[in-house]
Design a protein around this motif. Structure first.
Motif, short mmCIF file in Angstrom:
data_model
loop_
_atom_site.label_atom_id
_atom_site.label_comp_id
_atom_site.label_asym_id
_atom_site.label_seq_id
_atom_site.Cartn_x
_atom_site.Cartn_y
_atom_site.Cartn_z
N GLU A 740 1.20 -0.88 -0.11
CA GLU A 740 -0.09 0.28 0.11
C GLU A 740 0.83 1.85 0.02
O GLU A 740 0.79 2.30 -1.07
N CYS A 743 2.49 2.87 -3.22
CA CYS A 743 1.60 3.16 -4.50
C CYS A 743 1.56 5.04 -3.85
O CYS A 743 0.63 5.78 -4.33
N ASP A 780 -1.82 -7.50 -9.02
CA ASP A 780 -3.13 -6.27 -9.11
C ASP A 780 -2.47 -5.29 -8.80
O ASP A 780 -3.16 -3.86 -9.32
N THR A 781 -1.82 -5.22 -8.10
CA THR A 781 -1.80 -3.40 -7.12
C THR A 781 -1.04 -2.62 -8.72
O THR A 781 -0.99 -1.19 -8.87
N GLU A 783 -1.36 -2.68 -11.88
CA GLU A 783 -2.06 -3.19 -12.85
C GLU A 783 -3.29 -1.82 -13.12
O GLU A 783 -3.54 -1.80 -13.99
N ALA A 784 -3.74 -2.16 -11.67
CA ALA A 784 -4.16 -1.02 -10.96
C ALA A 784 -3.75 0.73 -11.22
O ALA A 784 -4.24 1.58 -11.41
N GLY A 785 -2.68 0.51 -10.83
CA GLY A 785 -1.36 1.70 -10.67
C GLY A 785 -1.60 2.57 -11.97
O GLY A 785 -1.53 3.59 -12.60
N GLY A 787 -3.01 2.16 -14.76
CA GLY A 787 -3.80 2.56 -15.77
C GLY A 787 -4.05 3.72 -14.96
O GLY A 787 -3.05 4.41 -15.07
N ARG A 792 0.81 6.45 -12.05
CA ARG A 792 1.81 5.47 -12.65
C ARG A 792 3.35 5.61 -11.84
O ARG A 792 3.93 4.83 -12.47
N ALA A 795 3.44 2.50 -9.50
CA ALA A 795 2.80 1.61 -10.44
C ALA A 795 4.48 0.70 -10.65
O ALA A 795 4.94 -0.10 -10.40
#
Length: 1027
Positions: A740, A743, A780-781, A783-785, A787, A792, A795
């Protein structure tokens, strides 16, 4: 010959046909078929002999030779199938054929070589075979391969029939001498030298033939052999030299013949002969005694003395000194009978007589050769050391006081130092040591040198003091106090870094031996100096680069070589750091970093002692965490000093200390410590920290302040330095918190540290379900970041570090993450950063994912990464739009730059066009990486590179005018390396290059001008005679 019957149904005519094809048809192929059939049991050796019957008795020698050749080839492959009776008959047959025509002899010898390998040979036949060879065969008239066969027969019998051959007595030795006499081929000589060595080492009887055996081998000394170019046998001159030396130095019986030969060759004008002779003498001294050397000692000494006094070759001088050392050692260890004369003292007296008067002339050229000769002899034994030291030291001490010039005294003290270093022998009574009688004089002389104004004399004095201190019980308490005073003074000489570095090294060496003296006399002075420096800072008199303050810190770390001293120096350093944190001292980042560097040096010294290391860890690590936590607490009034402690470079220095203090912990102790540290970061539990009354809670993961989040770097330093078998409590929670925080947008330093810590723990985690869960969370973290969003860059950083963690351990999931990273090369925002990310993947880190920190780093991970990913990079480059091609080139250049050159060379033809295109890229980093790749390739693959010489010359000359100094230097170094390409290829460009290289001769940077001069000089010489 008895043999089993052939299998039913096998036509014997087929065997006869094969034999006829080989013998009469002159075809070699049937021999392999016959061998295969005998091995399979289709025929027996007896049947082969019967089929050869007429051929073996044919009146034409060529036909007989072919017949015996076939039989011998069968025996070489099938000798293990022979019965004892068959071996007897075959040997009798072959012995008889040794009297045959000379065309037949080579095939006969091959057959005998096969039979010499038979384990079923009855006793007596080996002697019979050798006698027949000695009597019937003129070996040196044979071809090389046939002579080699004879040597192999002898070796085989010596290996398996030693007692039988020894029964021949000296006749065997004489027979071999006849076989070897006149041998010239180096392939055969290597085997012959081995046989001679075995004759001697296995105690075969030499009888009256000692001199003959010596003559037949020594005629090759010294070896003068130059292997032909592209020699397929690979025999080098050194192979022959070493083989012959082993023979000549294998027995004292050769001494009366060998020593005059060695003296003659040492006195010759041929450098290689001198070296070989001195090295052989050195080897001989290992087995000789006084009896062998007695008559030759004066001549040997005269030759060695002349070579050391007059030689222009350092190598000859070194071998001469080594030979003198060995001679003295030989004379020292010889066991004497009651009436024997001891030759050691007269030999040493001759050396002293010829050398000591030169020691009185420190300005003359023979002073050092004389000192080296005396030291070479003195270092050979305790007796020699006592004898020479007792005569030389009084003379040198007198000369030191007699000469007043510093350079003369330095020369004399260096000679004394050479003799002091030789005092390595143990004595039951310390009063017997040769230095005891000179103790006061030596100490006085060394202290005089340390007090002298000459820097060079002081340096020699420091070295001499270290050697004297290493002598057991040599320095008195008064001497030690004076020693500490001198070293303390020299450690604070601002004008000469060389002297204070030497003083610090001496302090560390002596503190190990005399911890009490340094604790009582030096540590209090350093503590006082440290406080004085703090007072100067408080008054504003100091500066961030205050030299005495830094010297004091360095001295404290230098003397921390003993556990008892560490218990005094470590609290001093930590208290000083604490006073800085409390605001008692006005300072900047550089001083805190200096303290951390000293702490790290102390930690490195403690790694050798587990008890001292644990003391350092449990004392320093909580203190550093406490200081950092205190500095991270929010306050009503911002403090500049607190902010300094949280700066990036200061935290990086603390990371190094904590990592160094953790890597060598035992798993049991590490488990104790990790519980406290994890609880500190997850629960804010500060109970284990000193002075733990903090104004607020420490919650770096739960909405803590920016300062608190920055301390995750210290958590990374600790948990990523633990051994892999240490279980980290509450790992699942810790990994999620790190993920966490990685990011977090507000503090790039914290998010980067969290990503590195997550990657470091991921790399060490054992394979299994939990690792897969952590990986899925990270993916997952990422790929989410990645975007569209504000995180960005964070991530991407997480992706980069997780990819590196997996690449290092060859994890299967690393390929998908690397593919994702390559996909980002086309991203408008992250493309340049993704290209630079390949540098991180291929390079070694210093704070995390290191072998020293117990990370799982597989060997050759770079080679594997190259093989798996470079094809995709090249393919991506060709398919990419023009505006993102530089990103692919940059990523590729980073990969190739870190790749071992032997891996790159085979791929060079396919990658060279891309490397040349990378030189046109506007990014200076790409240019520099590419130049560093190309320079070694120009040296190691000139043929491939010469195909592109036109492009290379143009691009290198263009880059020699680059705005970047590093690129200009790299381009000029490549221009220099270009001269290694074939000269005919380069000559058309010579005028253009010489004109173009005139410009960088006037470059404003000295290093650029230096490379330009070197490159232009090589191009000037291109094509000239001798170049």
């Amino acid at each position: 010959m008895a043999a089993a019957a052939p299998e039913a149904g096998v036509p014997t005519g087929a065997l006869w046909g094969l034999v006829q094809d080989f013998v009469m048809g002159q075809q070699d192929g049937p021999a392999e078929q016959v061998v295969a059939d005998v091995k399979s049991g289709s025929y027996t050796v007896l049947q082969v002999v019967e089929a050869l019957g007429s051929s073996l008795e044919n009146p034409e020698p060529q036909t007989r030779a072919r017949g015996i050749q076939l039989l011998s080839q069968v025996l070489l492959q099938c000798h293990s199938l022979l019965l004892e009776k068959e071996v007897v008959h075959l040997i009798l047959f072959y012995e008889n054929r040794l009297k045959d025509h000379h065309l037949v002899i080579p095939s006969v010898l091959q057959g005998l070589r096969a039979l010499s390998l038979c384990v079923t040979m009855p006793p007596g036949l080996a002697v019979s075979v050798l006698k027949a060879i000695f009597q019937e065969v003129h070996v040196q008239s044979l071809l090389q391969v046939d002579r080699h066969t004879v040597y192999n027969i002898i070796i085989n019998f010596m290996r398996t029939r030693e007692e039988e051959l020894k029964g021949l007595g000296a006749d065997f030795t004489f027979g071999f001498i006849q076989v070897m006499d006149g041998e010239k081929d180096p392939r055969n000589l290597l085997v012959a030298f081995r046989i001679v060595h075995d004759l001697i080492s296995r105690e075969y009887s030499l009888g009256p033939f000692v001199e003959e055996l010596f003559e037949v081998t020594s005629c090759y000394f010294p070896i003068d052999f130059t292997p032909p170019p592209n020699d397929p046998h690979g025999i080098q001159r050194d192979d022959l030299i070493l083989s012959l030396r082993v023979v000549l130095a294998s027995t004292p019986q050769f001494a009366e013949f060998l020593l005059p030969l060695l003296i003659e060759k040492v006195d010759s004008e041929i450098l290689s002969a001198k070296l070989d002779s001195l090295q052989t003498l050195n080897a001989c001294c290992a087995i000789y005694g006084q009896k062998e050397l007695k008559d030759f000692l004066p001549s040997l000494w005269a030759s060695i003395r002349r070579e050391v006094f007059q030689t222009a070759s350092e190598q000859v001088e070194a071998e001469g000194l080594a030979a003198l050392h060995s001679l003295t050692a030989c004379l020292s260890r010889s066991v004497l009978s009651a009436d024997a004369e001891d030759l050691l003292d007269p030999f040493l007296s001759n050396i002293l007589q010829d050398c000591r008067h030169h020691l009185c002339e420190p300005d003359m050229k023979l002073v050092w050769p004389s000192a080296k000769l005396l030291q070479a002899a003195a270092g050979a034994s305790a007796r020699a050391c006592d004898h020479i030291t007792s005569h030389v030291l009084p003379l040198l001490l007198e000369q030191f006081h007699k000469h007043s010039q510093s350079n003369q005294r330095r020369t004399i003290l260096e000679m004394i130092l050479g003799f002091l270093k030789l005092q390595k022998w143990s004595y039951d009574d310390k009063d017997e040591r040769p230095l005891c009688g000179f103790k006061d004089q030596l100490c006085l002389l060394v202290f005089m040198a340390l007090a002298d104004s000459s820097a060079q004399l002081q340096l020699v004095g420091i070295r001499a003091l270290t050697v004297l201190g290493a002598q057991p019980d040599f320095l008195s308490s008064e001497d030690l106090e004076q020693t500490v005073d001198h070293l303390y003074r020299l450690s604070f000489l601002e004008e000469d870094s060389q002297r204070w570095v030497a003083a610090l090294e001496a302090s560390g060496a002596l503190a190990t031996l005399y911890p009490g003296a340094f604790s009582n006399h030096l540590i209090p002075k350093l503590a006082e100096e440290l406080h004085r420096g703090e007072s100067d800072f408080a008054r504003g008199d100091g500066s961030p680069k205050c030299s005495p303050h830094l010297r004091c810190l360095q001295a404290l770390s230098a003397v921390s070589t003993n556990p008892s001293i560490v218990k005094e120096t470590l609290p001093l350093l930590l208290e000083h750091l604490g006073r800085i944190n409390k605001g008692n001292v006005v300072t900047g980042p550089s001083d805190i970093i200096a303290v951390c560097q000293s702490l790290q040096q102390v930690a490195e010294k403690c790694q050798q002692d587990p008890e001292s290391y644990w003391y350092f860890h449990q004392t320093a690590v909580p203190c550093l965490f406490a200081l950092a936590v205190q500095a991270s607490m929010p306050e009503k009034e911002p403090s500049v000093l607190r902010e300094v402690l949280l700066e990036d470079e200061v935290l990086a220095a603390m990371v190094s200390v904590i990592g160094t203090a953790t890597t060598h912990l035992s798993p049991e102790l590490a488990a104790q410590s990790v519980t406290h540290i994890v609880s500190l970061f997850l629960d804010g539990n500060t109970s284990f920290l000193p002075e733990n009354s903090f104004p607020s809670r420490f919650q770096p993961f739960q909405d803590g302040s920016s300062g608190q989040r920055r301390l995750v770097a210290l958590l990374m330093a600790f948990v990523c330095s633990l051994p892999q078998n240490v279980e980290i409590p509450r790992l699942n929670q810790l990994m999620r918190e790190l993920l966490e925080l990685s990011c977090c947008r507000s503090c790039p330093f914290s998010s980067n540290a969290a990503a590195k810590c997550f990657a470091g723990l991921l790399n060490k985690h054992p394979a299994g379900q939990q690792l897969d869960e952590f990986l899925q969370l990270a993916v997952d973290t990422v790929e989410a970041g990645l975007g569209s969003g504000p995180t960005r860059h964070q991530a991407f950083t997480l992706l980069l570090w997780v990819t590196k963690a997996l690449v290092l351990r060859y994890h299967p999931h690393s390929s998908s993450l690397t593919t994702q990273l390559m996909g980002l090369l086309s991203d408008p925002e992250l493309g340049p950063a993704a290209a630079d990310g390949f540098s991180l993947l291929m390079s070694d880190c210093t704070d995390v994912l290191t072998r020293a920190g117990h990370a799982e780093v597989r060997i050759m991970f770079r080679q594997r990464f190259f093989t798996d990913n470079v094809p995709a990079l090249v393919q991506g480059f060709h398919a990419a739009p023009q505006d993102v091609k530089p990103n692919y080139l940059k990523g590729l250049s980073h990969v190739l730059h870190r790749l071992p050159k032997p891996v790159l060379l085979p791929e060079l033809p396919t990658l060279l066009s891309l490397l040349l295109e990378a030189l046109s890229c506007s990014d200076s980093v790409v240019q520099l990486c590419t130049l560093s790749c190309l320079q070694p390739l120009l040296l190691e693959a000139p043929q491939v590179m010469s195909l592109h010489v036109d492009t290379l010359v143009t691009k290198f000359l263009n880059l020699s005018s680059s705005p970047s100094m590093a690129v200009r230097i790299g381009a000029l170094q490549c221009m220099h390396a270009l001269t290694r390409l074939p000269t005919p290829v380069l000559l058309p460009y010579k005028p253009q290059v010489i004109r173009a290289l005139a410009k960088p001769l006037d470059d404003k940077k000295r290093l650029v001008r230096k490379e330009a001069v070197s490159a232009r000089g090589e191009w000037f010489l291109l094509g000239s005679p001798g170049s």
